[in-house]
Write a protein that holds these residues in place. Structure first.
Motif, mmCIF file in Angstrom:
data_model
loop_
_atom_site.group_PDB
_atom_site.id
_atom_site.type_symbol
_atom_site.label_atom_id
_atom_site.label_comp_id
_atom_site.label_asym_id
_atom_site.label_seq_id
_atom_site.Cartn_x
_atom_site.Cartn_y
_atom_site.Cartn_z
ATOM 1 N N THR A 412 0.819 -1.210 0.000
ATOM 2 C CA THR A 412 0.000 0.000 0.000
ATOM 3 C C THR A 412 0.858 1.267 0.000
ATOM 4 O O THR A 412 2.053 1.243 0.327
ATOM 5 C CB THR A 412 -0.907 0.027 1.236
ATOM 6 N N GLU A 413 0.206 2.377 -0.324
ATOM 7 C CA GLU A 413 0.889 3.669 -0.285
ATOM 8 C C GLU A 413 1.366 3.986 1.126
ATOM 9 O O GLU A 413 2.445 4.562 1.318
ATOM 10 C CB GLU A 413 -0.037 4.775 -0.790
ATOM 11 N N GLY A 414 0.599 3.598 2.121
ATOM 12 C CA GLY A 414 1.004 3.846 3.508
ATOM 13 C C GLY A 414 2.322 3.185 3.846
ATOM 14 O O GLY A 414 3.177 3.771 4.533
ATOM 15 N N GLU A 415 2.518 1.956 3.369
ATOM 16 C CA GLU A 415 3.778 1.254 3.639
ATOM 17 C C GLU A 415 4.953 1.927 2.947
ATOM 18 O O GLU A 415 6.065 1.995 3.483
ATOM 19 C CB GLU A 415 3.658 -0.204 3.182
ATOM 20 N N ILE A 416 4.717 2.423 1.733
ATOM 21 C CA ILE A 416 5.776 3.102 0.989
ATOM 22 C C ILE A 416 6.146 4.412 1.669
ATOM 23 O O ILE A 416 7.337 4.739 1.819
ATOM 24 C CB ILE A 416 5.334 3.322 -0.472
ATOM 25 N N ILE A 417 5.149 5.160 2.130
ATOM 26 C CA ILE A 417 5.428 6.404 2.852
ATOM 27 C C ILE A 417 6.214 6.114 4.124
ATOM 28 O O ILE A 417 7.191 6.802 4.449
ATOM 29 C CB ILE A 417 4.109 7.136 3.173
ATOM 30 N N ASP A 418 5.825 5.075 4.852
ATOM 31 C CA ASP A 418 6.547 4.692 6.069
ATOM 32 C C ASP A 418 7.993 4.351 5.753
ATOM 33 O O ASP A 418 8.913 4.737 6.484
ATOM 34 C CB ASP A 418 5.860 3.497 6.735
ATOM 35 N N ALA A 419 8.225 3.625 4.641
ATOM 36 C CA ALA A 419 9.588 3.241 4.254
ATOM 37 C C ALA A 419 10.457 4.458 3.982
ATOM 38 O O ALA A 419 11.657 4.464 4.278
ATOM 39 C CB ALA A 419 9.539 2.343 3.021
ATOM 40 N N ILE A 420 9.868 5.499 3.427
ATOM 41 C CA ILE A 420 10.618 6.718 3.109
ATOM 42 C C ILE A 420 10.890 7.539 4.361
ATOM 43 O O ILE A 420 11.945 8.183 4.489
ATOM 44 C CB ILE A 420 9.846 7.555 2.063
ATOM 45 N N ARG A 421 9.972 7.514 5.318
ATOM 46 C CA ARG A 421 10.073 8.372 6.505
ATOM 47 C C ARG A 421 10.767 7.705 7.689
ATOM 48 O O ARG A 421 10.929 8.339 8.742
ATOM 49 C CB ARG A 421 8.669 8.818 6.935
ATOM 50 N N ARG A 422 11.197 6.484 7.571
ATOM 51 C CA ARG A 422 11.813 5.757 8.681
ATOM 52 C C ARG A 422 13.156 6.379 9.064
ATOM 53 O O ARG A 422 13.709 7.215 8.334
ATOM 54 C CB ARG A 422 11.966 4.286 8.325
#
Length: 488
Positions: A412-422
């Motif tokens: 999901t887009e949420g997982e991709i955003i989390d991956a970028i913001r980690r």
């Protein structure tokens, strides 16, 4: 940029990341420098992803000691850092009496190395566990403490915990020199500026000999050894294997194996071809290499479905001139510590190597353990594994988790955003792929790739033409009007 550090780690692969993790437990200012936009962009991203039991390396060698210690450490680290590890066990298969005698040698060596639970099984017993193996297999060495893992994720886990505990990671930071005065390290020069330090840990992989020479130590050389792989679609696993299956080893390595991954795929490889010093980063795959891999792998599993292959890749291993890991303080330069020649079983050995080197530095400096040290790292949501109720709750909290970007892997887009913001977030398309699996499915990013690129541009606040596939200059697009992106 001019900054100060107690310790500078050069190289952001699994070894460097594990060292940074260990350093961050102490009151030491630790900085890791990596020349690429992503960590684990070298050997760590392209290897067999096996946590070896420890029977292969010669008894008494650094490889043997670090392998067995590292394997035991991962059994504890798995839960602490939420690592993707499956303790599947492994087999080394033999097809004739001569190879059966090699299994006996490996058994005795493993026992001398301190590997628990080793057994030699006959062919019928092996095929009860792995029914697709060749009927020509006469027996196999069973190693129950071996496992499979996700190396990129493990390197990130080490680095994320280190950053949470005050360590610093500098990416796109290439080392250009090391200042040595009166035989002692004084500073690391990079294309981002100078880092003044008394200690340098050289974990630069295939470039470790180059880095060592920068500091005045030319006591070893590194030969790059390329290994090619073929990865199969998840649907093929039922016809293949669920654990690592090795042939009997040769002087060039553990041989071409057939192995499952933690994500449900299966791969075959690697072969082993030494390259010259000018080819240290040559990860090309070849038609002869693919043919070689398939031919030898089919001696273990006859019905390998070549048509189910979804991608091919290669990695380069760092083979030292000493034939063993090179670990510890330099004999030529004070303050320089080596973590060099870390080929197989380097992935398994990484936490043990880190503990050994950091232990020496702590003994020299008298650094105390941090009283406020934090274990673990932020949780990573994995949408596809959640129950329906948990999926609904996550979407209600953040609608981005309701937008599937990668259909093959349900990312999901949420997982991709989390991956970028980690804490050590994704900066490239492949960085997103390896953190989330977006682009790792059957279509290999054909559907989700453009959308991932858009999300990266938005989250990093950069033009789409500045988004890269993985390495420094691997731009996805080129803007003719601004002449930016691919031509930079």
């Amino acid at each position: 940029m001019t900054k100060q550090a107690d310790v500078v780690v050069i190289g952001g692969g699994i070894t460097g990341a594990a060292i940074l993790y260990e350093l961050a437990k102490y009151n030491l200012r630790a900085v890791l420098v990596e020349q690429e936009p992503e960590l684990a962009a070298g050997t760590t991203k392209a290897n067999s992803a096996i946590l070896h039991a420890g029977f292969d390396a010669p008894t008494g060698s650094m490889k043997a000691r670090m392998n067995v210690e590292g394997n035991a450490m991962y059994h504890e680290l798995k839960d602490e850092l939420d690592l993707e590890i499956e303790w599947t066990g492994s087999f080394v298969a033999a097809v004739d009496d001569e190879e059966m005698s090699v299994l006996q040698e490996l058994l005795e060596r493993g026992q001398a190395n301190g590997v628990p639970g080793l057994e030699i099984w006959d062919g019928d017993k092996v095929r009860e566990k792995e029914p697709n193996l060749s009927k020509d297999i006469k027996g196999a060495l069973w190693a129950p403490t071996a496992g499979i893992c996700w190396p990129f994720g493990m390197a990130l886990a080490f680095a994320e915990n280190a950053v949470i505990n005050g360590a610093e990671v500098l990416r796109e930071c290439q080392v250009t020199g090391i200042t040595v005065e009166n035989g002692a390290v004084k500073a690391v020069e990079t294309d981002q500026g100078t880092i003044e330090t008394k200690y340098v840990i050289n974990a630069a992989g295939v470039h470790a000999d180059d880095v060592s020479r920068m500091a005045g130590d030319d006591s070893f050389t590194i030969t790059p050894r390329r290994g090619e792989y073929i990865l199969f679609d998840k649907t093929a696993q039922k016809d293949l294997v669920y654990s690592p299956i090795f042939p009997t080893p040769t002087k060039m390595g553990k041989g071409i194996l057939v192995c499952a991954t933690t994500h449900g795929n299966v791969f075959v490889g690697p072969n082993a071809h030494d390259l010259d010093g000018s080819e240290k980063d040559d990860t090309a795959v070849t038609i002869p290499g693919m043919n070689e891999i398939l031919e030898k792998a089919r001696k273990l599993v006859p019905n390998i479905p070549a048509g189910a292959a979804i991608t091919e890749f290669a990695g380069v291993r760092a083979v030292s001139s000493t034939g063993d890991f090179i670990i510890g303080h330099s004999e030529k330069t004070k303050g320089l510590f080596q973590a060099a020649g870390i080929q197989s079983p380097g992935l398994t050995s990484a936490p043990a190597i880190a503990k050994a080197i950091v232990g020496e530095i702590v003994a020299e400096t008298g650094a105390a353990q941090k009283e406020d040290y934090k274990k673990g790292r932020p949780a990573q949501p994995c949408f596809r594994t959640l129950s329906d109720d948990d999926k609904k709750a996550l979407i209600a909290k953040d609608a981005a988790y309701g937008r599937v970007i990668c259909r093959c892997e349900t990312i999901t887009e949420g997982e991709i955003i989390d991956a970028i913001r980690r804490p050590v977030g994704a900066r490239t398309v492949d960085g997103v792929k390896r953190r989330t699996r977006a682009g790792m499915g059957r279509c290999q990013g054909g559907f989700c790739g453009p959308r991932v690129t858009q999300i990266l541009a938005r989250e990093l606040n950069i033009p789409v033409t500045e988004v890269r596939k993985e390495m420094r200059k691997s731009y996805m697009f080129y803007d003719k009007e601004t002449q930016s992106g691919g031509k930079a």
